[in-house]
Every structure is written in C-alpha cells, then in structure tokens.
Design a protein around this motif. Structure first.
Motif, short mmCIF file in Angstrom:
data_model
loop_
_atom_site.label_atom_id
_atom_site.label_comp_id
_atom_site.label_asym_id
_atom_site.label_seq_id
_atom_site.Cartn_x
_atom_site.Cartn_y
_atom_site.Cartn_z
N ILE A 97 20.38 4.79 -3.94
CA ILE A 97 21.61 4.62 -4.72
C ILE A 97 21.31 4.92 -6.19
CG2 ILE A 97 23.36 2.97 -5.45
CD1 ILE A 97 23.68 3.76 -2.58
N PRO A 98 22.17 5.69 -6.88
CA PRO A 98 21.91 5.96 -8.31
C PRO A 98 21.79 4.68 -9.11
CG PRO A 98 23.67 7.37 -7.47
CD PRO A 98 23.37 6.37 -6.39
N MET A 99 20.66 4.51 -9.77
CA MET A 99 20.40 3.28 -10.51
C MET A 99 20.99 3.35 -11.90
SD MET A 99 16.49 2.39 -9.40
CE MET A 99 16.64 0.86 -10.30
N GLY A 100 21.54 2.24 -12.35
CA GLY A 100 22.08 2.16 -13.69
C GLY A 100 23.49 2.65 -13.83
N LYS A 101 24.07 3.24 -12.81
CA LYS A 101 25.42 3.77 -12.88
C LYS A 101 26.43 2.66 -12.58
CE LYS A 101 23.96 8.03 -13.43
NZ LYS A 101 24.20 8.83 -14.64
N ALA A 102 27.65 2.85 -13.09
CA ALA A 102 28.71 1.88 -12.82
C ALA A 102 29.15 1.92 -11.36
CB ALA A 102 29.91 2.15 -13.73
N THR A 103 28.90 3.05 -10.69
CA THR A 103 29.30 3.18 -9.29
C THR A 103 28.24 2.70 -8.31
OG1 THR A 103 28.47 5.46 -9.35
CG2 THR A 103 30.80 5.14 -9.80
N SER A 104 27.08 2.27 -8.79
CA SER A 104 25.98 1.92 -7.88
C SER A 104 26.33 0.78 -6.93
CB SER A 104 24.73 1.58 -8.70
OG SER A 104 24.32 2.69 -9.46
N PRO A 105 26.84 -0.39 -7.38
CA PRO A 105 27.11 -1.48 -6.43
C PRO A 105 28.17 -1.12 -5.39
CG PRO A 105 27.07 -2.29 -8.69
CD PRO A 105 27.09 -0.81 -8.78
N ILE A 106 29.23 -0.45 -5.82
CA ILE A 106 30.31 -0.15 -4.87
C ILE A 106 29.89 0.92 -3.89
CG2 ILE A 106 31.41 1.58 -6.33
CD1 ILE A 106 33.11 -1.09 -4.11
N LEU A 107 29.03 1.86 -4.29
CA LEU A 107 28.55 2.87 -3.34
C LEU A 107 27.69 2.24 -2.25
CD1 LEU A 107 27.61 5.94 -5.60
CD2 LEU A 107 29.59 5.65 -4.11
N ALA A 108 26.84 1.28 -2.63
CA ALA A 108 26.05 0.58 -1.62
C ALA A 108 26.94 -0.21 -0.67
CB ALA A 108 25.04 -0.34 -2.30
N SER A 109 27.98 -0.85 -1.20
CA SER A 109 28.89 -1.63 -0.35
C SER A 109 29.67 -0.72 0.60
CB SER A 109 29.86 -2.43 -1.23
OG SER A 109 29.16 -3.35 -2.04
N ILE A 110 30.11 0.44 0.12
CA ILE A 110 30.87 1.36 0.97
C ILE A 110 29.98 1.91 2.08
CG2 ILE A 110 32.01 3.62 0.99
CD1 ILE A 110 33.15 2.96 -1.73
N THR A 111 28.73 2.24 1.75
CA THR A 111 27.82 2.77 2.76
C THR A 111 27.60 1.78 3.89
OG1 THR A 111 26.70 4.03 1.02
CG2 THR A 111 25.55 3.80 3.11
N CYS A 112 27.45 0.51 3.57
CA CYS A 112 27.27 -0.51 4.61
C CYS A 112 28.59 -0.83 5.32
CB CYS A 112 26.68 -1.78 4.01
SG CYS A 112 25.02 -1.59 3.33
N ALA A 113 29.70 -0.81 4.60
CA ALA A 113 30.99 -1.17 5.19
C ALA A 113 31.43 -0.17 6.25
CB ALA A 113 32.05 -1.29 4.10
N MET A 114 31.12 1.11 6.07
CA MET A 114 31.54 2.11 7.03
C MET A 114 30.82 1.95 8.37
SD MET A 114 33.99 3.89 5.78
CE MET A 114 34.57 2.34 5.10
N VAL A 115 29.54 1.60 8.34
CA VAL A 115 28.84 1.38 9.61
C VAL A 115 29.29 0.07 10.25
CG1 VAL A 115 26.87 2.77 8.96
CG2 VAL A 115 26.87 0.35 8.40
N GLU A 116 29.66 -0.93 9.46
CA GLU A 116 30.21 -2.16 10.01
C GLU A 116 31.57 -1.92 10.65
OE1 GLU A 116 28.06 -4.75 6.44
OE2 GLU A 116 30.24 -4.53 6.53
N LEU A 117 32.35 -1.04 10.06
CA LEU A 117 33.64 -0.68 10.63
C LEU A 117 33.47 -0.05 12.01
CD1 LEU A 117 36.73 -0.26 10.33
CD2 LEU A 117 36.20 1.91 9.20
N ARG A 118 32.48 0.82 12.15
CA ARG A 118 32.22 1.46 13.45
C ARG A 118 31.71 0.43 14.46
NH1 ARG A 118 29.19 5.02 11.63
NH2 ARG A 118 27.15 4.17 12.17
N PHE A 119 30.89 -0.52 14.02
CA PHE A 119 30.36 -1.55 14.93
C PHE A 119 31.49 -2.42 15.46
CE2 PHE A 119 29.00 -6.02 15.19
CZ PHE A 119 28.13 -5.94 16.27
N ILE A 120 32.38 -2.86 14.61
CA ILE A 120 33.49 -3.73 15.06
C ILE A 120 34.42 -2.97 15.99
CG2 ILE A 120 35.50 -5.00 14.24
CD1 ILE A 120 33.93 -5.73 11.75
N ARG A 121 34.58 -1.69 15.74
CA ARG A 121 35.43 -0.88 16.61
C ARG A 121 34.79 -0.69 17.99
NH1 ARG A 121 36.90 4.59 13.91
NH2 ARG A 121 37.75 3.09 12.42
#
Length: 843
Positions: A629-653
C-alpha cells in the motif's frame, strides 16, 4: 575457592563473548544477504526495463516496415493495371528500389528477407527463379555459404552435452559418500575444495550463504559430530549452524584484509587483496567493538553487545519519562521578554514615544515553584545520551527507546534500503526532475480538476521506529506532510470512504470506528437468536504487516470491483464538499456549488497515480515503492480497507444462506468473526471448516495469525470481546492501555496522557481525562462491566499526580451527565478512598 570462582567467571565470560560473536555474525550474514538480494533485484529490474524498451522499439520498426510494404503493394497494383504486360523482373526491380527508399539503414537486413518472402516473382518459371535466387543469396563471392546460424561442431572424443561445473561434481560426490562427508572443506583438503571462495565482497557473501545452507540442511547428529571434531560445544541447532558457518568463513578468508583503493598512478602498491571488500564491510565491526566512552559510562542494558532499552525501564526523572509532557520556555519569563510584551501591548498609549520598563519597579521577585522542566534543562539532561539514538515507540508514543546507532541502521536497512519493495530511482540531486515528471503525469491524468498542484511541496523522508512488544522489530514510516498532490488525494480518499460505507452493512466486515461496534454487536446478537442459535464461537485474527504485503495488483483489482458495482447502479460521480466530510453519490454529471464532482474514472486514475508515484527520501537516495500500500498517502488506509472488504464480500456471498449465522468486524488489520450454531449446524467440523475457509480468503502474500485461545473471550482493539449464553449475548468492554499493568503490579507501562507537572492548563488535562472516561462508557455494551475500566482510569490519573479535584471532577461530570446508579456508587467509593488515604506515588 577464589581460584575456582575465577575460572568459572572466565569460562562464563568466554561463553558470553562467543555467543556475542555468533549473533553478531548472524546479523552481518543477514545484512549481506539482503544487500545481495537488493543488488540482484535492481539488476533484474534494469534488464527488464531494457528488454521492454527493445520490444517497444521492435514493435515500432515492425509497424513502419509493414506500412512501407502496404504502400509498395498499392503502387505495384496500380502499375500492373496501368502497364498490363510488363515482365516480372521489372516489377521486382521497381519494388526493390521503392523499398530501399522507404526503409532505414537499421532495417536493411529485414527488408532483404521480406523481399525474398513477400516480393516473389510470378509466372511460369517462378519456382526455378526462386531456387536460383535462393542459391545466389546464400552464396558469397568465393562460393562460400553466408549462413547466419552456425551449427556447433565437436572434436573427436568431446561430448555434445554441456559440461557440469566442478562445484556440481563435488556436490554429487559428497552425496554419494554420505551425509557425514558433506562438510565444506577450506582450505584444500583431500585434493579438492568444497566451495569456491571468491576474492570480493560478493564472493564472501555467496560463500557465507552457501556454507549456512549446507550446515542448515544437516541433521542434529551430524552437526554434533562436526562440533566434536572441531572441539566446539553443541548447544542448539540454530546457534551451532551460525557458529560453524562463522568458523568456516573465518577459515576461508583468514588473512583476507582489505586495502584502501589506490590511484592508477600507484600501480606498484597494488597487492593481491586489491579485490577485497570495500570499507563498508568492516564499518559495523569497528563501531561495535569500539564504543564511545559515554556509552560505556552509562551502564545501559544491552541486547547481546549493543545498547537497547527504553526510558520506562531506566531510572530517569519522572518528567522526562513521559514524552507527552510539555516543557516551559526558559526565556519566556525573562525580564527582556516580558518588557517587550509590555511595550507591544501599550504602544498605542505612548503615541510614538519610547516606553521604558524598569524591572526593579515593575516586577516582583519571588521563588518560582514550577514543576515543569524548561527546554534548556531537558536539552542539558539529554546530552548524556550523546552518540545513541532516541526514538518514539510504536503504539506507545509517550515512551522513548534508547539504542545503538548500529541497530537503528540495520533496522532502517532491512525496512527500506535493503527491501525489495522499494527500487532506487535516483539521488537527492534528481528530485527536481522527478517532481517535474510527476507534475506532467498529474496534469495528463486530469487530477488538477480535483485538487491543485502544491508548488511548494516536497518529498517526505523515511524513517523507522521500534515496536512496543519487541524493540528489535520495526515500523516503517514514510510521511508526506507536504505532498504535492495532497489536496487531490484527500478528496479522492473521501470519495472512496463514501463508496465503501454505502455498501450494505452485512456484506463486508468493515468497521469505520470502534464507536459503531456496540450497535453492530447488539444487532448481530438479535439476528443469531432469531435464527435459533443458542451457542456461538468466535475467532480473532491479526494480519501481519498488512500495509507492506498487499501487492499493487490486488489493490487495482479490488478498486475495479468496487467501481464496477456502482457503475451497474448507474452512478456517475461522487460530489465531495470543499469543507467538511460531506459526500454525495450522484446519478448525473451536474455540478453543485460548494462541491467538486469526481467521476468514477477519475477516482481510478487517482489511485493508479498514487501507485506509480510513491517516492520518498531514503538517506541520500530516492526510492519508489513498487509493492504494498502506498505509504504516507491520504488514500493508504482506505485502499487497504477496500482491498480486504472486496474479498470479504465474496466470502459472504459464497456461504449462501449461512450468512445469517455469521458476523464479523474488522478495523484495519484486527479481525473478529463469530458464527452461531443451530439445529442444522451442530456438527463440530462445520465451524472449523468455516473459520479455516475464512482464514484463506485474503491475498496469498498476507499472513493471518489467530490471537484468541478459547473462542469465547479475547482482546480486540483496546478492549475485550465476550460470548455469553442463555440467552446468547455478545459483549465488548473497552479498557485503557494500562489496565493490565495496574491490575498486575500497579505500574504505568503506556504513556497515554500528560502528567500533572506538564506545562499546560489544568482545564486541558481535565478535559482529556473526561473524554477518556466518557469514551469508555459509550463504547461498552454492558455498563456494569465497564465500571472497573473507569476506576483504573481514575487510578492512572492519581499516579500521574492529578489532584482529586481534577480526577474526581472528571468522574463527577460523567455521573451528572449519565444518571446511572452504578456509576454514582463508583464515584462515591473513589471519593471516600481519596479522603482517607495519601496520594499514591508515581512508579
């Protein structure tokens, strides 16, 4: 008796010295290995870039050639229709002349080949003419063949198969003799040399790694026999492997000393060791063995040989132990400073006349009873640690780590300089050119419509801080406070946060804040009871090094899945407010006053821009992050959360109807998942298979570690999760960081707030304590269970020197705001205890 004690002390000192050398050698071997890996990776990247460049040039040349041939064919067709009965030989001559006029000198050989294959003459004797032309082209002036591919010939008695190197032959011979004979031998013994020792730094590193691999592959019995032959003491396999490898390297490079580089004119002074390692090779050894007198005089705790400790374990003054304390200025109360303030405040009364301030008449001299240290006093006290590194500790910013510069250098090298996740793009002098390239890409991508380019921005400087649980592990920090594209990145991060929060609540485990956990737990408890669940089991997981292990490809794939979901819902853009955090998802492209519209394509372009241009200063070089994940960027936390959330979405489905029996919550890298059991899922293997399947849904580069022990209670994000039965209930009880330490031994391990001696207003300290107590009360699902954590928070304030009017005042404010009988009884008990005992001491 004294002689025996002296012999035992000498033996113990010798063993400690041997252990120190072994561990120091292990660190150096690991450092050399990382350096070699980085050099090989850099070389591979350069070769790959050259290959890609050559392929692109080849494609351009091929397109140019094909275009030239298409033009020649068109001309040939027109001439054939116009002339009709001309011979094929004239056509061939015209086509060859036109080809030579179009193509360049670099493609002359390719044109001749295409002339033979494509520009073939047509007619009755075309086969004979092609055979004759082929013979002419392959025959030189003297009748010799001009073939481009030469078949390798072999002399009589020579095998056509490639030869095996001497090293492979030796290894095969060693395997044939057995495991005991596979010890690398240096110098020559038995007529051969087991490993080749190169006379260079790279050769030494390769020799060290090879010897370490050979000894690691051996069994314990074989290592024990080798130690007996060498007269060494066998302890544990890892320690013995490092010790034998070190002895092997010392034996191979005995007398191999480096010499300083000579100038070309001093050719006579060159020796055989001119190819020995550079000065950096012995730098660590010299520094580690020759410490400064100041470091030795402090008698600080050491990690084997180097200083490594923290202020909380040292006998340091109370004020300095907590770095959150605010110092007072030494010059703020001087006569000169106060006089200037008086003249500035009364200059409108003087009407241009000079105002003089007499200190003897204006100021009243008296004893100063300030408990806060001045900045000069802290600076003088800090001088005793000169030559050491003082750094804040991760997850405990109020504490300070004290370490040797060698340890910090190794930690920084392992995290940034010798890490394959970063590639070198230049030195500090190349920063202006690099920023110019980033600006051109910024404008080309169209991000200037989202936010302007910061002209006075600059690149951030990378550093590392030790972790609280283990000071030998490091947390990488790459700040970007003056990022040139910071405004656009912050607005894109707000848009992504809005898109992620608008997903259905139960389709992912994403939890925006711990304040939402209590409500989500109550809803999950009600859903499980409705489904007929009377029991539940949970797991708590932690993703190790999540930010540095998520590849760029996984980030891009998750972003495409999220944006495609909103495209299917006919979403056109996300409006982000110029001020505040308000965002609106719009189904049209109209602009709104006070908002900036960001299309979904622009959001994706902004993410790709961050992935391409994550550059930081690393010492004297500039490095680009190519993995993670790009370090120091304002988008870093949300990019990590989106990456994990998409695989969780597939698991629940994928789990289908069983999703109503599953609940989960994730805050960054901390995950909790709970599954209920009813009459249809009584099988014990069902829950194990479910948890095992969930553990493997994330990217293969991520390491998911289980943290709970029994599945019924565990620590989660500064609190405790509990599963209760009859009826089924889920509870979360928050606590302070020092709750465990206060319960066990009554000490403060974490520096979470200022001491009362800190140079800050009393109202600020009371407000911080009140906010802490109120947060504990609001985040708890059971108000009775959180009373203990609130009591420990008040005790922590007492240990930090807070008077009862501040600590009890904060608790009284909460008791008045929340009419709870249990909280009122807690306030009365603590108030009575404060009246009947003395103020506790700070430890």
């Amino acid at each position: 008796m004294k002689e025996k004690r002296r012999i035992e002390e000498e033996k113990k000192a010798k063993e400690e010295d041997e252990l120190r050398r072994n561990q120091d050698f292990a660190r150096k071997a690991e450092e050399f290995k990382l350096q070699l890996r980085v050099e090989l990776m850099e070389e591979w990247r350069r070769s790959n870039a050259k290959a890609e460049k050559a392929v692109n040039e080849e494609k351009k040349i091929r397109k140019t050639t094909q275009k030239a041939w298409s033009t020649r064919r068109n001309r040939k067709g027109k001439k054939t229709k116009r002339r009709g009965g001309e011979s094929s030989g004239d056509t061939d001559t015209d086509s060859s002349s036109s080809t030579e006029s179009v193509t360049s000198d670099t493609t002359l050989s390719r044109d001749s080949e295409m002339k033979i294959t494509k520009g073939r003459p047509r007619g009755r004797n075309s086969k004979k003419r092609r055979a004759r032309d082929k013979g002419k082209n392959n025959t030189g002036k003297n009748g010799t063949t001009n073939g481009t591919t030469l078949v390798r010939t072999h002399e009589r008695g020579e095998c056509s198969r490639p030869r095996l190197t001497e090293t492979i032959k030796v290894m095969n011979a060693q395997e044939a003799r057995g495991d005991d004979e596979t010890e690398p031998r240096t110098p020559l013994t038995g007529g051969y040399k087991g490993l080749s020792a190169g006379c260079s730094q790279k050769g030494l590193i390769e020799y060290c790694i090879s010897a370490h691999k050979i000894y690691s592959a051996k069994k314990a019995d074989s290592l024990r026999k080798i130690c007996e032959k060498k007269g060494l003491k066998y302890t544990k396999k890892p320690e013995v492997v490092e010790m034998l490898a070190r002895h092997q390297v010392e034996l191979a490079y005995d007398g191999f000393e480096e010499v300083q580089e000579k100038t070309p004119t001093d050719a006579k002074a060159k020796t055989k060791a001119s190819g020995s390692p550079r000065r950096e090779f012995t730098k660590d050894r010299i520094v580690s063995e020759k410490q400064t007198p100041k470091q030795n005089s402090l008698h600080l705790p050491k990690e084997v040989v180097h200083v490594l400790t923290r202020f909380s374990k040292l006998d340091v003054p109370r004020f300095v132990k907590n770095s959150k304390n605010v110092t007072r200025s030494a010059r703020a109360c001087s006569d000169r400073t106060i006089g200037e303030a008086v003249r500035e405040a009364t200059k409108h009364l003087a009407q241009g006349a000079a105002i003089s301030v007499s200190p003897d008449k204006v100021f009243t001299r008296g004893p100063v009873q300030a408990t806060a240290w001045t900045d000069d006093e802290v600076r003088i006290w800090n001088a005793r640690f000169q030559g050491l590194v003082l750094a804040p500790i991760d997850r405990n910013q109020g504490d300070t780590a004290v370490m040797c510069p060698i340890l910090y250098r190794r930690g920084f090298g392992k995290t940034f300089a010798w890490n394959n996740n970063y590639e070198t793009v230049g030195d500090l002098k190349s920063e202006p050119g690099l920023l110019k390239e980033q600006k051109a890409d910024f404008i080309k991508t169209g991000l200037q419509k989202v936010g302007g380019w910061k002209a006075d921005g600059r690149l951030g400087t990378a550093y590392v801080i030790p972790k609280h649980k283990d000071l030998t592990r490091w947390r990488p920090i790459a700040p970007a406070p003056a990022d040139l594209a910071g405004l656009a990145q912050r607005r894109i991060a707000k848009a992504l946060h809005c898109l992620l929060k608008r997903l259905p609540a139960h389709c992912t485990f994403y939890l925006n804040s711990i304040a939402e956990l209590a409500e989500r737990l109550q809803a999950t408890s009600q859903r499980l009871r409705t489904a007929g669940c009377d029991q539940a089991m949970g797991r708590c997981y932690d993703i190790k090094e999540m930010f540095s292990r998520i590849p760029h490809g996984a980030v891009v794939q998750a972003m495409q899945q999220l944006l495609r979901r909103y495209e299917d819902d006919d979403c056109k853009q996300v409006r982000v407010s110029f001020r505040g955090k308000l965002c609106v998802i719009s189904n049209n492209k109209k602009q709104m006053e006070g908002y900036v519209g960001i299309s979904l394509k622009t959001i994706m372009d902004g993410v790709n821009y961050d992935l391409r241009h994550t550059v930081v200063k690393c010492g004297t070089t500039l490095v680009r992050q190519v993995f993670g994940i790009p370090m120091g960027k304002a988008t870093s936390p949300i990019l990590a959360s989106i990456t994990c959330a998409m695989v969780e979405l597939r698991f629940i489905r994928e789990i289908g109807a069983d999703r109503r029996l599953v609940g989960g919550w994730r805050i960054m890298d901390d995950i909790t998942i709970i599954a209920g059991t009813n009459d249809n899922t009584r099988n014990g293997e069902y829950l194990d298979n479910l948890f095992q399947a969930f553990k493997g849904i994330y990217d293969r580069h991520l390491e998911v570690i289980r943290k709970d022990e029994c599945g019924l209670t565990w620590d989660f994000v500064g609190g405790t999760m509990m599963i209760c039965g009859e009826p089924l209930q889920l509870h979360y009880t928050p606590s302070t960081k020092n709750t465990g330490a206060l319960y066990e031994n009554g000490t403060l391990v974490f520096q979470t707030m200022q001491d009362y001696d800190s140079y800050s207003p009393k109202s600020v300290k009371k407000a911080v304590l009140t906010a802490m107590i109120k947060r504990l009360w609001d985040h708890a699902t059971s108000k009775q269970l959180v009373l203990g954590a609130i009591g420990y928070a008040v005790c922590e304030a007492d240990l930090r020197g807070y008077p009862p009017e501040v600590s009890l005042g904060a608790l009284a404010d909460l008791a008045k705001a929340v009419p709870n009988q249990a909280l009122q009884r807690l306030y009365e008990a603590i108030a009575y205890s404060a009246r009947t005992r003395r103020t506790p001491s700070y430890r």
